[in-house]
Design a protein around this motif. Structure first.
Motif, short mmCIF file in Angstrom:
data_model
loop_
_atom_site.label_atom_id
_atom_site.label_comp_id
_atom_site.label_asym_id
_atom_site.label_seq_id
_atom_site.Cartn_x
_atom_site.Cartn_y
_atom_site.Cartn_z
N ALA A 25 45.47 -26.15 -84.14
CA ALA A 25 45.30 -25.88 -85.39
C ALA A 25 45.19 -24.42 -85.89
CB ALA A 25 44.22 -26.80 -86.07
N LEU A 26 45.63 -24.00 -86.99
CA LEU A 26 45.33 -22.69 -87.65
C LEU A 26 44.27 -22.78 -88.64
CD1 LEU A 26 46.36 -19.68 -87.75
CD2 LEU A 26 48.24 -20.52 -89.40
N ARG A 27 43.35 -22.03 -88.77
CA ARG A 27 42.38 -22.13 -89.69
C ARG A 27 41.85 -20.68 -90.22
NH1 ARG A 27 36.51 -22.35 -89.23
NH2 ARG A 27 35.58 -23.66 -90.58
N GLY A 40 48.68 -16.82 -93.97
CA GLY A 40 49.85 -16.11 -94.01
C GLY A 40 50.94 -17.06 -94.47
N GLY A 41 50.98 -17.90 -95.29
CA GLY A 41 51.81 -19.00 -95.91
C GLY A 41 52.10 -19.97 -94.99
N LEU A 42 51.14 -20.22 -93.94
CA LEU A 42 51.38 -21.07 -92.81
C LEU A 42 50.13 -21.96 -93.03
CD1 LEU A 42 52.00 -18.96 -89.77
CD2 LEU A 42 53.71 -20.24 -91.03
N GLN A 48 51.07 -26.21 -84.62
CA GLN A 48 50.41 -27.28 -83.57
C GLN A 48 51.59 -27.85 -82.64
OE1 GLN A 48 47.88 -29.27 -85.57
NE2 GLN A 48 46.81 -30.14 -83.61
N GLY A 49 51.28 -27.55 -81.49
CA GLY A 49 52.20 -28.16 -80.24
C GLY A 49 53.34 -27.08 -79.90
N ARG A 122 52.55 -13.78 -89.47
CA ARG A 122 53.93 -14.18 -90.06
C ARG A 122 54.78 -15.00 -89.00
NH1 ARG A 122 56.65 -8.89 -92.60
NH2 ARG A 122 54.37 -8.15 -92.43
N LEU A 123 55.52 -15.91 -89.27
CA LEU A 123 56.60 -16.52 -88.25
C LEU A 123 57.66 -16.12 -88.51
CD1 LEU A 123 55.86 -18.87 -86.28
CD2 LEU A 123 56.53 -20.26 -88.10
N LEU A 124 58.39 -15.80 -87.29
CA LEU A 124 59.81 -15.20 -87.71
C LEU A 124 60.85 -16.10 -86.93
CD1 LEU A 124 58.73 -11.45 -86.64
CD2 LEU A 124 59.22 -12.60 -88.99
#
Length: 266
Positions: A25-27, A40-42, A48-49, A122-124
């Motif tokens: 998890a991102l927190r 960051g918009g996520l 996860q995973g 950010r996720l690219l």
């Protein structure tokens, strides 16, 4: 302060610790300990995973390849405090510090503390806009000893003070105020000297010291007591030049304060 050598060392630590591990998890929480909905918009479970399959760095950006399809870009420069901790994540509300936390394999957590944390990742994917990367100059830790010709051409087009040039990410990326002062001290040049005022020999000396100083900092693990005694950085607290013994002085350059030796830097 996270500058280029510190970020390279942290990237190496990540490579040793998290490759082939899966994200949890991102927190993100603010300074009141309140958890925010997105980072960051996520969303919390957006990563996860996903397995970390490779890690790269350019300047202050660290890129974690996920499942060999996407890339998580982390902006790690500036006032950021970076840590890789073991144990369970902090419970919501128990840590009253602004922080971004990313669980890894339920055993580790990547924790960042600083400002603008929500915009630091950010996720690219293949369709993402990466225009922000095209504005960056060369990474000085990746420039070979005989590969300074591009920097020489870029320097010739500039007119500003040398310290401002070093802090400009479009010239070289990732240098902050601490190591900019060191580069100028080792080059024996005042931080407020402008580029047009340099002789050819001074230009060469300035450019050569950029990778040399940063590589030496890297070999010292960015630990100040392990730096050579001839480094200005070891003497910031006592305030005396390691070369001549004279008093160090501060100087405003471009709205920021530089440290230098008025006797040894001309």
């Amino acid at each position: 302060m996270a500058e280029l050598p510190e970020i390279e060392l942290f990237k190496q630590k990540l490579q040793r610790s998290v490759l082939r591990k899966k994200l949890g998890a991102l927190r993100l929480q603010n300074a009141k300990g309140e958890q925010l909905a997105e980072a960051g918009g996520l969303a919390e479970d957006a990563l996860q995973g996903k397995e970390i399959t490779d890690i790269h760095r350019y300047g202050t950006q660290v890129f974690c390849e996920l499942d060999r399809r996407e890339i998580l870009a982390l902006q790690l420069g500036g006032d950021l405090v970076m840590d890789l901790e073991r144990g369970a994540p902090a419970e919501e509300g128990n840590d009253n510090r602004a922080g971004l936390e990313l669980a890894i394999n339920a055993q580790l957590r990547l924790r960042l503390q600083g400002t603008q944390l929500g915009s630091r990742l950010r996720l690219l994917d293949e369709s993402s806009d990466v225009d922000f990367l095209t504005k960056l100059g060369p990474d000085p830790l990746l420039v070979p000893a005989d590969g300074l010709s591009h920097l020489r051409e870029s320097l010739a087009r500039r007119r500003s003070a040398l310290r401002n040039v070093l802090l400009d990410d479009s010239f070289v990326t990732g240098i902050g105020p601490l190591w900019a002062d060191e580069i100028l001290f080792q080059a024996r040049l005042r931080p407020d000297r402008t580029v047009p005022s340099l002789s050819e020999e001074e230009r060469d000396r300035f450019l050569e010291q950029i990778p040399q100083v940063l590589q030496r900092v890297l070999r010292s693990q960015a630990k100040i007591p392990l730096l050579p005694k001839t480094f200005l950085t070891r003497h910031r607290e006592d305030g005396h030049c390691p070369t001549c013994g004279g008093a160090l002085e501060s100087l405003p350059v471009g709205g920021k304060t530089a440290l230098f030796c008025p006797a040894c830097q001309i």
